[in-house]
Design a protein around this motif. Structure first.
Motif, PDB file in Angstrom:
ATOM      1  N   THR A  80      32.163  48.007  31.687  1.00 46.77           N
ATOM      2  CA  THR A  80      31.574  49.072  32.504  1.00 46.77           C
ATOM      3  C   THR A  80      32.243  49.269  33.858  1.00 46.77           C
ATOM      4  O   THR A  80      32.099  50.327  34.457  1.00 46.77           O
ATOM      5  N   ALA A  81      32.956  48.247  34.341  1.00 45.92           N
ATOM      6  CA  ALA A  81      33.599  48.349  35.653  1.00 45.92           C
ATOM      7  C   ALA A  81      34.621  47.232  35.806  1.00 45.92           C
ATOM      8  O   ALA A  81      34.496  46.177  35.187  1.00 45.92           O
ATOM      9  N   VAL A  82      35.600  47.474  36.648  1.00 48.74           N
ATOM     10  CA  VAL A  82      36.507  46.412  37.076  1.00 48.74           C
ATOM     11  C   VAL A  82      35.807  45.729  38.239  1.00 48.74           C
ATOM     12  O   VAL A  82      35.381  46.380  39.193  1.00 48.74           O
ATOM     13  N   THR A  83      35.684  44.411  38.154  1.00 49.59           N
ATOM     14  CA  THR A  83      35.055  43.642  39.210  1.00 49.59           C
ATOM     15  C   THR A  83      36.130  42.903  39.989  1.00 49.59           C
ATOM     16  O   THR A  83      36.868  42.102  39.425  1.00 49.59           O
ATOM     17  N   VAL A  84      36.232  43.213  41.287  1.00 43.52           N
ATOM     18  CA  VAL A  84      37.171  42.530  42.172  1.00 43.52           C
ATOM     19  C   VAL A  84      36.338  41.547  43.000  1.00 43.52           C
ATOM     20  O   VAL A  84      35.315  41.928  43.585  1.00 43.52           O
ATOM     21  N   TYR A  85      36.781  40.298  43.034  1.00 42.49           N
ATOM     22  CA  TYR A  85      36.022  39.258  43.729  1.00 42.49           C
ATOM     23  C   TYR A  85      36.481  39.128  45.177  1.00 42.49           C
ATOM     24  O   TYR A  85      37.657  38.899  45.447  1.00 42.49           O
ATOM     25  N   ILE A  86      35.515  39.310  46.074  1.00 42.42           N
ATOM     26  CA  ILE A  86      35.734  39.165  47.516  1.00 42.42           C
ATOM     27  C   ILE A  86      34.781  38.044  47.939  1.00 42.42           C
ATOM     28  O   ILE A  86      33.635  38.279  48.324  1.00 42.42           O
ATOM     29  N   ALA A  87      35.256  36.804  47.794  1.00 44.92           N
ATOM     30  CA  ALA A  87      34.384  35.630  47.867  1.00 44.92           C
ATOM     31  C   ALA A  87      33.577  35.522  49.149  1.00 44.92           C
ATOM     32  O   ALA A  87      32.439  35.064  49.138  1.00 44.92           O
ATOM     33  N   ASP A  91      30.617  41.780  54.761  1.00 48.02           N
ATOM     34  CA  ASP A  91      30.248  42.054  56.155  1.00 48.02           C
ATOM     35  C   ASP A  91      31.461  42.330  57.037  1.00 48.02           C
ATOM     36  O   ASP A  91      31.446  43.244  57.847  1.00 48.02           O
ATOM     37  N   ARG A  92      32.507  41.567  56.869  1.00 49.06           N
ATOM     38  CA  ARG A  92      33.695  41.723  57.713  1.00 49.06           C
ATOM     39  C   ARG A  92      34.605  42.858  57.254  1.00 49.06           C
ATOM     40  O   ARG A  92      35.642  43.109  57.856  1.00 49.06           O
ATOM     41  N   HIS A  93      34.223  43.538  56.170  1.00 53.78           N
ATOM     42  CA  HIS A  93      35.077  44.581  55.601  1.00 53.78           C
ATOM     43  C   HIS A  93      34.422  45.962  55.575  1.00 53.78           C
ATOM     44  O   HIS A  93      34.886  46.849  54.871  1.00 53.78           O
ATOM     45  N   ARG A  94      33.358  46.164  56.330  1.00 51.32           N
ATOM     46  CA  ARG A  94      32.633  47.453  56.298  1.00 51.32           C
ATOM     47  C   ARG A  94      33.549  48.632  56.628  1.00 51.32           C
ATOM     48  O   ARG A  94      33.410  49.707  56.057  1.00 51.32           O
ATOM     49  N   GLY A 106      28.151  43.873  45.148  1.00 48.35           N
ATOM     50  CA  GLY A 106      27.156  42.825  45.033  1.00 48.35           C
ATOM     51  C   GLY A 106      27.403  41.879  46.193  1.00 48.35           C
ATOM     52  O   GLY A 106      28.072  42.244  47.164  1.00 48.35           O
ATOM     53  N   VAL A 107      26.929  40.655  46.099  1.00 46.23           N
ATOM     54  CA  VAL A 107      27.124  39.698  47.184  1.00 46.23           C
ATOM     55  C   VAL A 107      28.610  39.486  47.465  1.00 46.23           C
ATOM     56  O   VAL A 107      29.055  39.525  48.602  1.00 46.23           O
ATOM     57  N   SER A 108      29.381  39.263  46.416  1.00 48.45           N
ATOM     58  CA  SER A 108      30.824  39.061  46.592  1.00 48.45           C
ATOM     59  C   SER A 108      31.638  39.789  45.525  1.00 48.45           C
ATOM     60  O   SER A 108      32.799  39.455  45.294  1.00 48.45           O
ATOM     61  N   ARG A 129      43.145  41.132  53.067  1.00 54.37           N
ATOM     62  CA  ARG A 129      42.276  40.461  54.051  1.00 54.37           C
ATOM     63  C   ARG A 129      41.518  39.311  53.399  1.00 54.37           C
ATOM     64  O   ARG A 129      41.394  38.231  53.980  1.00 54.37           O
ATOM     65  N   SER A 130      40.990  39.551  52.211  1.00 58.14           N
ATOM     66  CA  SER A 130      40.232  38.510  51.519  1.00 58.14           C
ATOM     67  C   SER A 130      41.126  37.324  51.186  1.00 58.14           C
ATOM     68  O   SER A 130      40.739  36.168  51.383  1.00 58.14           O
ATOM     69  N   TYR A 131      42.330  37.606  50.705  1.00 56.44           N
ATOM     70  CA  TYR A 131      43.268  36.529  50.387  1.00 56.44           C
ATOM     71  C   TYR A 131      43.567  35.700  51.635  1.00 56.44           C
ATOM     72  O   TYR A 131      43.518  34.463  51.598  1.00 56.44           O
ATOM     73  N   ARG A 132      43.866  36.373  52.722  1.00 53.17           N
ATOM     74  CA  ARG A 132      44.167  35.640  53.965  1.00 53.17           C
ATOM     75  C   ARG A 132      42.972  34.801  54.413  1.00 53.17           C
ATOM     76  O   ARG A 132      43.138  33.673  54.883  1.00 53.17           O
TER      77      ARG A 132
END
Length: 151
Positions: A80-87, A91-94, A106-108, A129-132
Protein backbone atom coordinates in the motif's frame (compact mmCIF):
# COMPACT_ATOMS: atom_id res chain seq x y z
CA UNK A 1 16.92 -14.85 20.02
CA UNK A 2 16.23 -13.59 23.54
CA UNK A 3 12.99 -11.68 24.21
CA UNK A 4 14.88 -8.36 24.46
CA UNK A 5 16.56 -8.77 21.06
CA UNK A 6 15.38 -6.82 18.06
CA UNK A 7 13.22 -9.05 15.86
CA UNK A 8 14.55 -7.38 12.73
CA UNK A 9 17.99 -8.82 12.03
CA UNK A 10 20.18 -8.66 8.91
CA UNK A 11 19.67 -11.63 6.60
CA UNK A 12 21.63 -13.34 3.84
CA UNK A 13 18.75 -12.95 1.36
CA UNK A 14 19.96 -11.06 -1.71
CA UNK A 15 18.15 -7.74 -2.20
CA UNK A 16 17.58 -8.64 -5.86
CA UNK A 17 15.71 -11.77 -4.78
CA UNK A 18 13.37 -9.69 -2.63
CA UNK A 19 12.90 -7.08 -5.36
CA UNK A 20 11.81 -9.81 -7.79
CA UNK A 21 8.75 -10.43 -5.57
CA UNK A 22 7.49 -6.84 -5.92
CA UNK A 23 5.08 -5.31 -8.40
CA UNK A 24 6.68 -3.50 -11.31
CA UNK A 25 5.83 -0.10 -9.81
CA UNK A 26 7.24 -0.93 -6.37
CA UNK A 27 10.35 -2.45 -7.96
CA UNK A 28 10.93 0.81 -9.85
CA UNK A 29 10.38 2.91 -6.72
CA UNK A 30 12.72 0.64 -4.78
CA UNK A 31 15.40 1.07 -7.44
CA UNK A 32 15.19 4.87 -7.06
CA UNK A 33 15.44 4.66 -3.26
CA UNK A 34 18.26 2.11 -3.38
CA UNK A 35 20.32 4.41 -5.61
CA UNK A 36 19.58 7.42 -3.39
CA UNK A 37 20.30 5.68 -0.09
CA UNK A 38 23.41 3.95 -1.40
CA UNK A 39 24.78 7.37 -2.39
CA UNK A 40 23.90 8.84 1.01
CA UNK A 41 25.28 5.97 3.10
CA UNK A 42 28.13 4.98 0.80
CA UNK A 43 27.23 1.34 1.45
CA UNK A 44 25.30 -1.29 -0.49
CA UNK A 45 21.78 -2.36 0.45
CA UNK A 46 21.20 -5.29 2.80
CA UNK A 47 18.01 -7.08 3.76
CA UNK A 48 16.95 -6.61 7.39
CA UNK A 49 14.24 -9.14 8.13
CA UNK A 50 11.98 -10.25 5.30
CA UNK A 51 11.06 -6.84 3.84
CA UNK A 52 13.32 -3.98 4.97
CA UNK A 53 16.17 -2.79 2.77
CA UNK A 54 18.76 -1.09 4.95
CA UNK A 55 22.01 0.77 4.43
CA UNK A 56 24.84 1.06 6.88
CA UNK A 57 24.70 -0.25 10.40
CA UNK A 58 24.28 1.33 13.80
CA UNK A 59 24.11 -0.09 17.28
CA UNK A 60 21.52 1.63 19.42
CA UNK A 61 20.80 1.82 23.12
CA UNK A 62 17.55 3.31 24.29
CA UNK A 63 17.29 5.18 27.59
CA UNK A 64 15.59 2.06 29.02
CA UNK A 65 18.82 0.13 28.44
CA UNK A 66 17.47 -1.94 25.55
CA UNK A 67 20.08 -2.37 22.82
CA UNK A 68 20.03 -3.60 19.27
CA UNK A 69 21.31 -3.25 15.75
CA UNK A 70 19.65 -1.62 12.79
CA UNK A 71 20.43 -0.14 9.41
CA UNK A 72 21.39 3.53 9.62
CA UNK A 73 18.71 4.27 6.99
CA UNK A 74 16.25 2.06 5.22
CA UNK A 75 12.86 1.50 3.66
CA UNK A 76 10.31 -1.16 2.93
CA UNK A 77 8.40 -1.24 -0.35
CA UNK A 78 5.06 -2.50 0.93
CA UNK A 79 1.91 -3.13 -1.08
CA UNK A 80 0.00 0.00 0.00
CA UNK A 81 2.93 2.39 0.49
CA UNK A 82 6.70 2.69 0.51
CA UNK A 83 7.75 3.08 4.13
CA UNK A 84 10.91 5.11 4.74
CA UNK A 85 12.30 4.76 8.26
CA UNK A 86 13.28 7.97 10.04
CA UNK A 87 14.29 6.44 13.37
CA UNK A 88 14.58 9.68 15.33
CA UNK A 89 11.06 10.75 14.35
CA UNK A 90 9.95 13.90 12.59
CA UNK A 91 10.08 16.75 15.11
CA UNK A 92 13.41 18.00 13.79
CA UNK A 93 12.26 17.67 10.17
CA UNK A 94 9.00 19.67 10.09
CA UNK A 95 10.49 22.19 7.65
CA UNK A 96 11.07 19.41 5.13
CA UNK A 97 7.77 17.64 5.66
CA UNK A 98 5.95 20.83 4.75
CA UNK A 99 7.70 20.80 1.35
CA UNK A 100 7.81 17.03 0.72
CA UNK A 101 4.50 16.49 -1.04
CA UNK A 102 1.80 13.92 -0.39
CA UNK A 103 2.74 11.66 2.54
CA UNK A 104 1.68 10.35 5.95
CA UNK A 105 3.81 9.81 9.03
CA UNK A 106 3.85 7.50 12.02
CA UNK A 107 6.21 7.76 14.98
CA UNK A 108 9.25 7.01 12.83
CA UNK A 109 7.73 5.93 9.51
CA UNK A 110 7.22 8.05 6.42
CA UNK A 111 4.51 6.54 4.21
CA UNK A 112 4.55 7.35 0.50
CA UNK A 113 1.70 5.82 -1.48
CA UNK A 114 3.47 6.90 -4.68
CA UNK A 115 7.12 7.85 -4.63
CA UNK A 116 6.39 10.24 -7.52
CA UNK A 117 4.20 12.32 -5.18
CA UNK A 118 7.26 13.27 -3.10
CA UNK A 119 9.74 15.96 -4.12
CA UNK A 120 12.94 13.93 -4.70
CA UNK A 121 15.27 16.70 -3.52
CA UNK A 122 13.34 17.18 -0.28
CA UNK A 123 13.20 13.41 0.27
CA UNK A 124 16.96 13.15 -0.29
CA UNK A 125 17.57 15.93 2.26
CA UNK A 126 15.28 14.26 4.80
CA UNK A 127 17.03 10.90 4.42
CA UNK A 128 20.47 12.57 4.49
CA UNK A 129 19.65 14.40 7.73
CA UNK A 130 18.36 11.18 9.27
CA UNK A 131 21.46 9.26 8.21
CA UNK A 132 23.75 11.91 9.69
CA UNK A 133 21.73 11.88 12.90
CA UNK A 134 21.91 8.09 13.16
CA UNK A 135 25.66 7.98 12.57
CA UNK A 136 26.34 10.82 15.03
CA UNK A 137 24.03 9.33 17.64
CA UNK A 138 25.66 5.93 17.19
CA UNK A 139 28.89 7.50 18.36
CA UNK A 140 27.17 8.45 21.61
CA UNK A 141 25.24 5.14 21.58
CA UNK A 142 21.80 6.62 22.29
CA UNK A 143 19.79 7.09 19.11
CA UNK A 144 16.35 8.13 20.23
CA UNK A 145 16.11 8.81 23.96
CA UNK A 146 13.22 11.20 23.35
CA UNK A 147 11.17 8.30 21.90
CA UNK A 148 12.16 5.70 24.47
CA UNK A 149 9.36 6.48 26.90
CA UNK A 150 6.85 5.55 24.17
CA UNK A 151 8.50 2.15 23.58
Amino acid sequence: MTPAENKTQPTAVPVAEFLATLSERRRGEAAVLIEMMEQIAGEPPKMWGPSIIGFGHVRYRLASGREGDTGAIGFSPRKTAVTVYIAEGFDRHRDLLDKLGKHKTGVSCLYLTKLADADPDVLRELITRSYRHQVAANRSRTLHPDRDSAS
